[in-house]
Design a protein around this motif. Structure first.
Motif, PDB file in Angstrom:
ATOM      1  N   ARG A 172       0.755  -1.070  -0.021  1.00 19.08           N
ATOM      2  CA  ARG A 172       0.024   0.176   0.037  1.00 19.08           C
ATOM      3  C   ARG A 172       0.799   1.117  -0.012  1.00 19.08           C
ATOM      4  N   GLY A 173       0.558   2.199  -0.999  1.00 21.13           N
ATOM      5  CA  GLY A 173       1.139   3.469  -0.925  1.00 21.13           C
ATOM      6  C   GLY A 173       2.360   3.593  -1.994  1.00 21.13           C
ATOM      7  N   ASP A 174       2.981   2.380  -2.438  1.00 18.14           N
ATOM      8  CA  ASP A 174       4.103   2.573  -3.117  1.00 18.14           C
ATOM      9  C   ASP A 174       3.804   3.282  -4.469  1.00 18.14           C
ATOM     10  N   SER A 175       4.665   3.228  -5.479  1.00 14.70           N
ATOM     11  CA  SER A 175       4.742   3.914  -6.764  1.00 14.70           C
ATOM     12  C   SER A 175       3.568   3.589  -7.614  1.00 14.70           C
ATOM     13  N   LEU A 176       2.990   2.321  -7.719  1.00 16.72           N
ATOM     14  CA  LEU A 176       1.815   1.898  -8.255  1.00 16.72           C
ATOM     15  C   LEU A 176       0.545   2.631  -7.722  1.00 16.72           C
ATOM     16  N   ASP A 177       0.493   2.604  -6.475  1.00 22.42           N
ATOM     17  CA  ASP A 177      -0.794   3.423  -6.026  1.00 22.42           C
ATOM     18  C   ASP A 177      -0.775   4.937  -6.319  1.00 22.42           C
ATOM     19  N   ARG A 178       0.556   5.441  -6.249  1.00 22.45           N
ATOM     20  CA  ARG A 178       0.584   6.793  -6.272  1.00 22.45           C
ATOM     21  C   ARG A 178       0.484   7.283  -7.945  1.00 22.45           C
TER      22      ARG A 178
END
Length: 350
Positions: A172-178
């Motif tokens: 959660r919250g990694d570059s994919l989510d961002r």
């Protein structure tokens, strides 16, 4: 000489009686001693046995007192009774049942809010386009064809909401989510399922989460799932939906069945293949590229999502959910996106 003479003298009767009496006295003394020793031994053994019996009785009484004083193990039921929670538990269960009934009958106001959602009015359809973290190119192609950004607002005025549907990264919250959050801020065309982890093996659970979330966010007549490799004729889809207007319990799609793949490692492998009987054939279900549910069926998924069984594939999972209720199966060949040579098709695979 004198000794020899004395030994040769004859023994008198009185001397013989004296010697016999001496022997009898010695024998009587031995007998008395033996009797005394026997009595003493008997008394010793009896005393020890009596003492052991008293000790055992004393120990048994001590153990009984200790067990009476030791607190007994309380079960959960005992604790609930002691705390006075049993009646409260019953009332909570009754309230949950009433809440579920009210929810199924549509008596609950929608409390969720989503950026870009409609104002509370009844919509015609909600279209969810499944996408993934690596699908930005496909999303841009679709934005340039049948779902342009400037047309979304006009479609919502006509009662049609279209959103790309995606979950969250495992981290959660990694570059994919961002990256998804940044893209959504620019386009405002995502439905992000915060409670779902995006993964290929979680597509069946994604279906549950999508229909549950969509039916809570938007009050619509139809809820539609589409893959992001589908080129859609939007006008043809709207025409199809208008022909089914007012039809409850509608499960619409390109209906199919087929063999269950039982060999691990092959495409479309079903780990729970043994549940599909000796013939190993899937139940009748709509193909996963595109299918449509009326509102009451989407509500059913929302209410029962916790107990609905998710199989390896999304389309067969949804088909198994529909099998257990009074759903109306509508086999519409215009939704068979992979069939060639049909002029009335509303979709095709790209």
């Amino acid at each position: 000489m004198n000794k020899e003479m004395e030994s040769s003298l004859p023994v008198t009767a009185s001397e013989r009686r004296s010697k016999s009496k001496t022997q009898q006295n010695a024998s009587s003394k031995s007998y008395v001693i033996m009797v005394f020793l026997s009595c003493f031994a008997w008394l010793y053994v009896a005393g020890r046995m009596w003492q052991d019996a008293e000790n055992r009785t004393l120990l048994a009484n001590l153990l009984r007192k200790a067990s009476d004083q030791r607190p007994r193990v309380l079960t959960v039921e005992d604790k609930l009774v002691v705390l006075g929670c049993k009646d409260m538990e019953r009332r909570i269960v009754e309230t949950e049942m009433e809440l579920t009934l009210a929810k199924s009958q549509g008596f609950l106001k929608n409390q969720l809010h989503q950026t870009g959602s409609s104002s509370g009015k009844r919509l015609f359809a909600v279209v969810g386009v499944y996408t993934g973290f690596g699908g930005r190119l496909r999303r841009n192609i679709m934005r340039g064809s049948w779902m342009p950004k400037d047309a979304l607002a006009k479609l919502e005025e006509r009662g049609i909401v279209i959103r790309f549907v995606i979950g969250r990264s495992v981290n959660r919250g990694d570059s994919l989510d961002r990256n998804i959050d940044e893209e959504n801020r620019a386009t405002k065309d995502f439905l992000i399922l915060d409670g779902h982890e995006e993964a290929q093996e979680e597509l069946a659970n994604k279906a549950k989460k999508f229909f549950s979330t969509a039916v809570q966010l938007w009050d619509a007549e139809f809820y539609i799932k589409i893959d992001d490799n589908v080129d859609l004729k939007l006008d043809g889809l709207i025409e199809l939906l208008e022909s089914r207007h007012g039809q409850d319990s509608a499960y619409i799609g390109c209906m199919k069945s087929g063999d269950v793949v039982t060999q691990e490692g092959r495409p479309w492998y079903e780990p729970e293949w043994w549940k599909f009987g000796d013939q190993k054939s899937y139940l009748r279900h709509a193909a996963g590229s595109i299918f449509i549910l009326s509102k009451n069926l989407a509500q059913y998924i929302n209410i029962n999502s916790a107990s609905l069984k998710a199989y390896a594939h999304e389309d067969t999972s949804v088909g198994s959910w529909m099998m257990g209720i009074q759903a109306t199966y509508i086999d519409d060949t215009s939704l068979c996106c992979n069939y060639a040579g049909q002029n009335d098709k509303v979709c095709s695979l790209v």
